[in-house]
Every structure is written in structure tokens, then in C-alpha cells.
Design a protein around this motif. Structure first.
Motif, PDB file in Angstrom:
ATOM      1  N   MET A 170     -14.702  -5.691 -44.054  1.00 27.83           N
ATOM      2  CA  MET A 170     -13.752  -4.946 -42.890  1.00 27.83           C
ATOM      3  C   MET A 170     -11.712  -5.118 -43.738  1.00 27.83           C
ATOM      4  SD  MET A 170     -15.388  -3.514 -40.976  1.00 27.83           S
ATOM      5  CE  MET A 170     -14.860  -3.278 -39.340  1.00 27.83           C
ATOM      6  N   ASP A 171     -11.521  -5.642 -44.414  1.00 23.81           N
ATOM      7  CA  ASP A 171      -9.839  -5.692 -44.417  1.00 23.81           C
ATOM      8  C   ASP A 171      -9.537  -4.636 -45.667  1.00 23.81           C
ATOM      9  OD1 ASP A 171      -9.360  -7.590 -42.740  1.00 23.81           O
ATOM     10  OD2 ASP A 171      -9.463  -9.662 -44.389  1.00 23.81           O
ATOM     11  N   ILE A 172     -10.833  -4.369 -47.009  1.00 25.06           N
ATOM     12  CA  ILE A 172     -10.513  -3.982 -47.819  1.00 25.06           C
ATOM     13  C   ILE A 172     -10.488  -2.165 -47.147  1.00 25.06           C
ATOM     14  CG2 ILE A 172     -11.626  -2.925 -49.491  1.00 25.06           C
ATOM     15  CD1 ILE A 172     -13.114  -5.483 -50.097  1.00 25.06           C
ATOM     16  N   GLY A 173     -11.541  -2.476 -46.281  1.00 24.40           N
ATOM     17  CA  GLY A 173     -12.179  -0.659 -45.913  1.00 24.40           C
ATOM     18  C   GLY A 173     -10.474  -0.276 -44.770  1.00 24.40           C
ATOM     19  N   GLU A 174     -10.066  -1.736 -44.112  1.00 20.90           N
ATOM     20  CA  GLU A 174      -8.342  -1.412 -43.279  1.00 20.90           C
ATOM     21  C   GLU A 174      -7.159  -0.394 -44.445  1.00 20.90           C
ATOM     22  OE1 GLU A 174      -7.833  -4.723 -40.820  1.00 20.90           O
ATOM     23  OE2 GLU A 174      -6.254  -3.589 -39.659  1.00 20.90           O
ATOM     24  N   GLN A 175      -7.786  -1.743 -44.855  1.00 21.82           N
ATOM     25  CA  GLN A 175      -6.409  -1.497 -45.701  1.00 21.82           C
ATOM     26  C   GLN A 175      -6.557  -0.482 -46.561  1.00 21.82           C
ATOM     27  OE1 GLN A 175      -3.805  -3.019 -46.141  1.00 21.82           O
ATOM     28  NE2 GLN A 175      -4.261  -4.514 -43.972  1.00 21.82           N
TER      29      GLN A 175
ATOM     30  N   THR B 161      -8.439 -13.824 -52.404  1.00 28.87           N
ATOM     31  CA  THR B 161      -7.562 -14.114 -52.827  1.00 28.87           C
ATOM     32  C   THR B 161      -6.462 -12.633 -53.844  1.00 28.87           C
ATOM     33  OG1 THR B 161      -8.641 -14.350 -54.995  1.00 28.87           O
ATOM     34  CG2 THR B 161      -7.839 -16.326 -53.699  1.00 28.87           C
ATOM     35  N   ARG B 162      -8.386 -12.102 -54.182  1.00 31.04           N
ATOM     36  CA  ARG B 162      -7.369 -10.701 -54.345  1.00 31.04           C
ATOM     37  C   ARG B 162      -7.331  -9.815 -53.932  1.00 31.04           C
ATOM     38  NH1 ARG B 162     -10.134  -8.572 -58.768  1.00 31.04           N
ATOM     39  NH2 ARG B 162      -9.250  -7.043 -58.895  1.00 31.04           N
ATOM     40  N   LEU B 163      -7.235  -9.674 -52.687  1.00 38.81           N
ATOM     41  CA  LEU B 163      -6.290  -9.032 -51.323  1.00 38.81           C
ATOM     42  C   LEU B 163      -5.037  -9.643 -51.384  1.00 38.81           C
ATOM     43  CD1 LEU B 163      -9.182  -8.291 -48.387  1.00 38.81           C
ATOM     44  CD2 LEU B 163      -7.467  -6.483 -49.564  1.00 38.81           C
ATOM     45  N   ALA B 164      -5.520 -10.369 -51.039  1.00 44.29           N
ATOM     46  CA  ALA B 164      -4.134 -11.236 -50.219  1.00 44.29           C
ATOM     47  C   ALA B 164      -2.545 -11.037 -51.415  1.00 44.29           C
ATOM     48  CB  ALA B 164      -4.126 -13.400 -50.746  1.00 44.29           C
ATOM     49  N   GLU B 165      -3.714 -10.850 -52.959  1.00 46.14           N
ATOM     50  CA  GLU B 165      -2.475 -10.542 -54.000  1.00 46.14           C
ATOM     51  C   GLU B 165      -2.517  -8.817 -54.107  1.00 46.14           C
ATOM     52  OE1 GLU B 165      -4.460 -10.675 -58.232  1.00 46.14           O
ATOM     53  OE2 GLU B 165      -4.657 -12.780 -57.349  1.00 46.14           O
ATOM     54  N   ILE B 166      -3.575  -8.168 -53.308  1.00 45.25           N
ATOM     55  CA  ILE B 166      -2.849  -6.916 -53.550  1.00 45.25           C
ATOM     56  C   ILE B 166      -1.820  -6.504 -52.251  1.00 45.25           C
ATOM     57  CG2 ILE B 166      -3.967  -4.368 -52.866  1.00 45.25           C
ATOM     58  CD1 ILE B 166      -6.002  -5.536 -54.162  1.00 45.25           C
ATOM     59  N   SER B 167      -1.791  -7.354 -51.160  1.00 47.45           N
ATOM     60  CA  SER B 167      -1.325  -6.600 -49.802  1.00 47.45           C
ATOM     61  C   SER B 167       0.056  -7.309 -50.056  1.00 47.45           C
ATOM     62  CB  SER B 167      -1.825  -7.395 -48.635  1.00 47.45           C
ATOM     63  OG  SER B 167      -2.088  -8.220 -48.893  1.00 47.45           O
ATOM     64  N   GLY B 168       0.337  -8.037 -51.190  1.00 47.16           N
ATOM     65  CA  GLY B 168       1.745  -8.488 -51.786  1.00 47.16           C
ATOM     66  C   GLY B 168       2.185  -8.388 -52.522  1.00 47.16           C
TER      67      GLY B 168
ATOM     68  N   LEU C 152     -10.394  -2.661 -56.913  1.00 44.25           N
ATOM     69  CA  LEU C 152     -10.998  -4.083 -56.669  1.00 44.25           C
ATOM     70  C   LEU C 152     -12.038  -3.553 -56.257  1.00 44.25           C
ATOM     71  CD1 LEU C 152     -10.848  -7.111 -55.585  1.00 44.25           C
ATOM     72  CD2 LEU C 152     -10.155  -6.162 -53.242  1.00 44.25           C
ATOM     73  N   SER C 153     -13.200  -2.968 -55.326  1.00 41.94           N
ATOM     74  CA  SER C 153     -13.688  -2.431 -54.396  1.00 41.94           C
ATOM     75  C   SER C 153     -15.134  -1.744 -56.149  1.00 41.94           C
ATOM     76  CB  SER C 153     -13.949  -1.209 -53.651  1.00 41.94           C
ATOM     77  OG  SER C 153     -13.712  -0.252 -54.530  1.00 41.94           O
ATOM     78  N   ARG C 154     -14.271  -1.489 -56.714  1.00 39.76           N
ATOM     79  CA  ARG C 154     -15.157  -1.229 -58.053  1.00 39.76           C
ATOM     80  C   ARG C 154     -15.539  -2.309 -58.751  1.00 39.76           C
ATOM     81  NH1 ARG C 154     -14.409   3.702 -61.796  1.00 39.76           N
ATOM     82  NH2 ARG C 154     -13.248   4.805 -59.816  1.00 39.76           N
ATOM     83  N   ASN C 155     -14.418  -3.425 -58.283  1.00 42.97           N
ATOM     84  CA  ASN C 155     -14.927  -4.650 -59.152  1.00 42.97           C
ATOM     85  C   ASN C 155     -16.353  -5.489 -58.250  1.00 42.97           C
ATOM     86  OD1 ASN C 155     -13.317  -4.564 -61.499  1.00 42.97           O
ATOM     87  ND2 ASN C 155     -11.774  -5.701 -60.386  1.00 42.97           N
ATOM     88  N   ILE C 156     -15.518  -5.616 -57.343  1.00 44.18           N
ATOM     89  CA  ILE C 156     -16.939  -5.971 -56.235  1.00 44.18           C
ATOM     90  C   ILE C 156     -18.381  -6.104 -56.625  1.00 44.18           C
ATOM     91  CG2 ILE C 156     -17.515  -6.598 -53.088  1.00 44.18           C
ATOM     92  CD1 ILE C 156     -14.451  -5.784 -53.019  1.00 44.18           C
ATOM     93  N   CYS C 157     -18.713  -4.683 -56.926  1.00 50.62           N
ATOM     94  CA  CYS C 157     -20.280  -3.688 -57.038  1.00 50.62           C
ATOM     95  C   CYS C 157     -20.682  -3.929 -58.006  1.00 50.62           C
ATOM     96  CB  CYS C 157     -20.002  -1.824 -56.532  1.00 50.62           C
ATOM     97  SG  CYS C 157     -19.535  -1.839 -54.838  1.00 50.62           S
ATOM     98  N   ALA C 158     -19.756  -4.422 -59.282  1.00 47.69           N
ATOM     99  CA  ALA C 158     -19.910  -4.622 -60.696  1.00 47.69           C
ATOM    100  C   ALA C 158     -20.431  -6.195 -60.256  1.00 47.69           C
ATOM    101  CB  ALA C 158     -19.158  -4.193 -61.426  1.00 47.69           C
ATOM    102  N   ASP C 159     -19.542  -7.054 -59.825  1.00 47.02           N
ATOM    103  CA  ASP C 159     -19.277  -8.329 -60.654  1.00 47.02           C
ATOM    104  C   ASP C 159     -20.184  -9.092 -58.942  1.00 47.02           C
ATOM    105  OD1 ASP C 159     -18.336  -7.989 -62.557  1.00 47.02           O
ATOM    106  OD2 ASP C 159     -16.842  -8.306 -62.425  1.00 47.02           O
TER     107      ASP C 159
END
Lengths: 155, 262
Positions: free
Chosen positions: B9-14, B100-107, B84-91
Motif C-alpha cells: 500500500m505504501d508503494i501504491g500511495e507513493q 528498507t527499499r522504500l525508505a531509500e527511495i523516499s530519501g 522496485l515493483s518489478r523487482n518485487i514481482c521477480a524476486d
């Protein structure tokens, strides 16, 4: 090509570049978007020589530039929308919006109506051109590009 | 699964906040949950709200909603979220990894503020030339463009209302352009193909309006509408129209206050 047209093309390029920065596009993607700005106005000038009908030109150019951004998006592995919207900045009918406002101010109703309609036509043509290409490419890539996904339980 | 839903949901929101289309966000979320093996996925997204319900294959149901109030177009973020969402689907990353990836992106970094000022000024100047203004007019427009960014900066600090900010910016742009005209700061048009001997503020105002215009809002709106996301499309159309009206209102306010002396 007149000097004025060259200035317009250059200004379109600069405009797209700066909007790209405002939208926080970086690196190669920014270069692609700025070049798109250059491309969109050059194509518009070329199209307007061949077909002297602004909305149709807008439609053609919007479609062509969207195609360009879909291709760049595939190459750079990024969404196409940022490149497309930034590239098409020079086509935004800011001038005709302004002249619509001035004629509203002069309370010249017929003139206002005519200008408002032509502004809307331009905006509509722009959107239609973009949609045509994005929808087609989505359909195409759904057919070809999607590999079957094996669901795995999340633990 | 609940933790995972929260992360996604965080990913979608962002994505939505940084300028992703409704269609894209819905699609990404569906793909992600499919990758994790959800039995049924219901995603409903409009520009201001997200509702997601997933059925797991052991018959548990999770629902979450998000309210979205503010947008800032940030295509770099969108690009990274897409990756990120591609990576999630693949791995099929774990929820902690996604966090952690999301925190990296928002920073992640943005361009410095001073560059934004320069960009506003340059856009205004460039489009003054573009619409047939002379070099002198472009220079005035450049300065006014910088002032507009300042106006937006202060408006955002005082009131957090985008419509009001647009109104004030348009008001300021028109006012400054007419003052420049009255003070005789605008040189005669030297580039216009149709020979104009009277200096006007037209081209300068147009150049500055280009920085304010909801062009992208309107195109995204029409796109949403025609792709079939009717509600999101209508909300965006109305937003764009109101913004355009606010810009026009700013212009009219100056024109009326100056007693029609245009």
C-alpha cells in the motif's frame, strides 16, 4: 525555416528541459525528455506546412511524440508518461488560453466562444494523440510481453 | 501477509503521490499480489483514495484503505518505485526488504531549491520568446518568472491550498507585467513577425502563465477518462478546470482593479 521558427524550437527545448528539472527527472531520462521538446515543436512546424489545420497537426504530433516516448521508455526501462508529458510541453496551448481570457475581458462574446472552442480542440487533440499511442502499446505489450507468473506462497 | 499488504500500500500511495496514473498503480498492485499468490485481488483507486482487499488462498481476507491529500510530481521517485515493483514481482522480496527499499527511495535526492527558481524564470523567458516576444520582453519575463517562484514559496508557507496559490501567482504575474509596461520597462517588440509598434504585456503574461498552467493535469485527466477510470478522470478534470479558472481570476482581478486600462 525562418529565424523565428528556430528560436521557437530552441525555446521549446529549453522549456521541456526546465520542466523536466521541476518534475525531478534525472540523467538520461532528462536528456530524452528535453530532446522530446525539441522534437515535438520541429514536428509541429513540419506538420503545419503540410496540413494547415492546427488540431489535426496537434493530434499527429502528440501521437508521434508519444510513440517516441514509448520507445525511449522501453530503452531506458522507465514509465513512458514522464517523458511524454515533458516532451509535449511546447504544445500546451498557453497562448490561446491567454487570448481566450483577454477576449472574455473585452466581453466580446462571439470572439470568446470561438477562442474557447479552439483552445479546447487543441487540448482534446493533444490528449487523443497521446491516448491512441499509449492504449495501442499497452494492448500490444499485453499480447506479446507478459510471461506467465507462477504464484508462490508468501510465508 | 498483513505486513506485506501494508508495505505494498505504501508503494501504491507513493506512486500516486509522485504522479503515477491510476491505471498504472492499480496494475502494479495487482501484479505484485499475484506474484505473492493471492487468490483474489480487489483494487479500487481514485486520485484521493485507495482501497485494496486481498483474499489469501487459506481463506483470510485483508483490507486496507489510504487517503491521499497531497501530490508532488516527482518522476524520479516514480521511476524508482516502478523498478522496485518489478523487482518485487521477480524476486518476491520480504516485507522488511521492501520497507528498507522504500525508505531509500523516499530519501532520494531532489534538485536544489535555487535551481527551481532558475527553472521557473527560464521557462517564463523561453516561452515569451516562443510566443513571439522579443529579447527584451524575454528578459523581463525571466525576472518575473523568478518572482513567481518566490510567490509560490511564500504562499505554500502561509496557506497550504493549491488553488489559492495559483490565484495569487497569476495575480502577481499579471500585476508585475503591467507595472513593467507602465514603467516603460518593456522594450519595443524586436522579433515579432507581425510588426507591432506598441509594447504590450501579452507575451510576458503568456510566458508566465505557461509555468502555472495545469496542462499535465488536464492531459492525465483526459487520459484517465478515456482509459475507463471515469471517477478519477472526472476528479482530475474538475481540478484542472478550477486551477485554470483560478489563473484566469488572478488575471481578471488585476485587469479590473486597474480600471480596464490595458
Amino acid at each position: 525555416m525562418t529565424a523565428f521558427e528556430m528560436i521557437q524550437i530552441f525555446a521549446g527545448f529549453i522549456g521541456s528541459l526546465c520542466f523536466g528539472v521541476l518534475f525531478n527527472i534525472r540523467g538520461k531520462r532528462l536528456a530524452a525528455a528535453a530532446f522530446g521538446g525539441f522534437l515535438s515543436w520541429s514536428l509541429f512546424l513540419a506538420a503545419s506546412r503540410l496540413i494547415p489545420n492546427e488540431p489535426i497537426d496537434y493530434f499527429i504530433v502528440a501521437a508521434a511524440v508519444s510513440l517516441y516516448s514509448e520507445i525511449m521508455a522501453r530503452i531506458l526501462k522507465t514509465p513512458a508518461t514522464p517523458i511524454a508529458t515533458t516532451s509535449l510541453i511546447p504544445l500546451i496551448p498557453g497562448g490561446s488560453l491567454y487570448y481566450t481570457m483577454t477576449s472574455a475581458l473585452e466581453s466580446d462574446f462571439n470572439d470568446f466562444l470561438g477562442k474557447a472552442v479552439s483552445t479546447l480542440k487543441l487540448a482534446g487533440a493533444l490528449a487523443l494523440g497521446i491516448i491512441l499511442v499509449t492504449t495501442l502499446s499497452q494492448l500490444l505489450f499485453k499480447r506479446i510481453g507478459r510471461r506467465p507468473e507462477k504464484p508462490k506462497k508468501y510465508t | 501477509m498483513e505486513k506485506l499488504l501494508d508495505c505494498v500500500m505504501d508503494i501504491g500511495e507513493q506512486m500516486l503521490v509522485s504522479g503515477g496514473e491510476v491505471h498504472r498503480v492499480e496494475d502494479s498492485l495487482k501484479r505484485i499480489f499475484t506474484a505473492y499468490g493471492a487468490a483474489r485481488i480487489d483494487v479500487f483507486i481514485i486520485t484521493s483514495s485507495m482501497v485494496v482487499t486481498i483474499h489469501t488462498d487459506d481463506n483470510r481476507i485483508f483490507t486496507q484503505t489510504r487517503r491521499i491529500t497531497e501530490y508532488t510530481t516527482d518522476y524520479e521517485k516514480l521511476h524508482k518505485l516502478n523498478e522496485l515493483s518489478r523487482n518485487i514481482c521477480a524476486d518476491r522480496l520480504s516485507s522488511a526488504e521492501i520497507k528498507t527499499r522504500l525508505a531509500e527511495i523516499s530519501g532520494s535526492r531532489t534538485y536544489p531549491l535555487w535551481l527551481e527558481f532558475i527553472c521557473y524564470a527560464t521557462i517564463a523567458g523561453a516561452f515569451t520568446l516562443f510566443f513571439g516576444g522579443g529579447y527584451g520582453e524575454a528578459a523581463v519575463s525571466f525576472l518575473i518568472g523568478g518572482c513567481i517562484r518566490c510567490t509560490i514559496f511564500f504562499c505554500d508557507k502561509v496557506v497550504r491550498n493549491k488553488i489559492f496559490t495559483k490565484f495569487i501567482s497569476s495575480f502577481a504575474a499579471t500585476l508585475l507585467a503591467f507595472s513593467a509596461l507602465k514603467l516603460g520597462l518593456i522594450p519595443m517588440a524586436d522579433l515579432t513577425p507581425t510588426v507591432e509598434l506598441i509594447p504590450t504585456a501579452d507575451k510576458i503574461i503568456i510566458g508566465n502563465i505557461m509555468t502555472l498552467i495545469p496542462g499535465i493535469g488536464l492531459t492525465t485527466a483526459l487520459k484517465d477518462l478515456l482509459v475507463g477510470d471515469s471517477i478519477a478522470g472526472m476528479l482530475r478534470t474538475i481540478e484542472a478546470c478550477i486551477t485554470a479558472l483560478a489563473i484566469a481570476a488572478g488575471y481578471f482581478a488585476v485587469a479590473v482593479l486597474s480600471g480596464g486600462a490595458l
